[in-house]
Design a protein around this motif. Structure first.
Motif, mmCIF file in Angstrom:
data_model
loop_
_atom_site.group_PDB
_atom_site.id
_atom_site.type_symbol
_atom_site.label_atom_id
_atom_site.label_comp_id
_atom_site.label_asym_id
_atom_site.label_seq_id
_atom_site.Cartn_x
_atom_site.Cartn_y
_atom_site.Cartn_z
ATOM 1 N N UNK A 182 0.858 -1.184 0.000
ATOM 2 C CA UNK A 182 0.000 0.000 0.000
ATOM 3 C C UNK A 182 0.891 1.229 0.000
ATOM 4 N N UNK A 183 0.615 2.142 -0.914
ATOM 5 C CA UNK A 183 1.385 3.390 -0.988
ATOM 6 C C UNK A 183 0.687 4.439 -0.144
ATOM 7 N N UNK A 184 1.389 4.902 0.879
ATOM 8 C CA UNK A 184 0.850 5.852 1.841
ATOM 9 C C UNK A 184 1.615 7.164 1.719
ATOM 10 N N UNK A 186 3.848 3.785 12.606
ATOM 11 C CA UNK A 186 3.207 2.780 11.753
ATOM 12 C C UNK A 186 4.154 1.650 11.346
ATOM 13 N N UNK A 187 5.393 1.965 11.141
ATOM 14 C CA UNK A 187 6.340 0.952 10.695
ATOM 15 C C UNK A 187 6.057 0.497 9.278
ATOM 16 N N UNK A 188 6.757 -0.520 8.846
ATOM 17 C CA UNK A 188 6.614 -0.978 7.470
ATOM 18 C C UNK A 188 5.392 -1.852 7.260
ATOM 19 N N UNK A 189 4.846 -2.384 8.342
ATOM 20 C CA UNK A 189 3.649 -3.217 8.229
ATOM 21 C C UNK A 189 2.883 -3.132 9.551
ATOM 22 N N UNK A 190 1.914 -2.217 9.646
ATOM 23 C CA UNK A 190 1.252 -1.975 10.930
ATOM 24 C C UNK A 190 0.370 -3.114 11.431
ATOM 25 N N UNK A 207 -4.257 2.250 14.872
ATOM 26 C CA UNK A 207 -5.638 1.743 14.813
ATOM 27 C C UNK A 207 -6.422 2.411 13.686
ATOM 28 N N UNK A 208 -6.334 3.727 13.605
ATOM 29 C CA UNK A 208 -7.087 4.472 12.590
ATOM 30 C C UNK A 208 -6.576 4.137 11.192
ATOM 31 N N UNK A 209 -5.272 4.092 11.026
ATOM 32 C CA UNK A 209 -4.695 3.808 9.706
ATOM 33 C C UNK A 209 -5.012 2.374 9.279
ATOM 34 N N UNK A 210 -4.970 1.446 10.200
ATOM 35 C CA UNK A 210 -5.318 0.053 9.883
ATOM 36 C C UNK A 210 -6.757 -0.022 9.390
#
Length: 134
Positions: free
Chosen positions: A7-9, A26-30, A121-124
């Motif tokens: 996913x491009x963020x 967030x890290x590379x994989x939240x 949590x929100x980004x996930x």
């Protein structure tokens, strides 16, 4: 879902520390159920729109306190001008500014200072919405 392309963020702030805090939180994989994240860092509004116009951005995180172009105005412009704009999270200056996030048509809002667990949590949730059709 792990076989999905990254996913491009896009992360926008004129403040390098804010961008760094978002990426660190967030890290590379939240979440293990999500594909890895590939970040596009932007410090200016024109670069944000260059990336958005080029396509391929899945999720956008905007600093509402950035200057001279704040993330709230950018979010509103995105939603007005880009067909099927990606979901947007805006980081507001304080909790009382949530009404501005509503005005900007952001999909989510969090207040500074960045709380890593809440941000994740929100980004996930937003990322899961990107991956689910409809």
């Amino acid at each position: 879902m792990s076989e999905h392309k990254p996913l491009r963020v896009l992360v926008y702030s004129d403040d390098r520390d804010v961008r760094s805090a978002v990426l660190s939180a967030l890290g590379s994989r939240p979440h293990p159920d999500l594909p890895p994240f590939e970040y596009v860092e932007c410090a200016t509004e024109p670069v944000v729109f260059q990336h958005l116009d080029a396509g391929g951005i899945d999720l956008v995180i905007l600093d509402g306190e950035a200057a001279p172009a704040g993330g709230l105005g950018i979010a509103r412009q995105m939603k007005d001008e880009i067909f099927q704009a990606p979901p947007v999270l805006v980081l507001t200056g304080r909790p009382q500014d949530v009404w501005l996030a509503t005005w900007s048509r952001a999909d989510a809002a969090l207040a500074h200072p960045i709380e890593p667990i809440r941000l994740a949590e929100v980004v996930i949730d937003l990322a899961r919405g990107v991956l689910q059709p409809g």
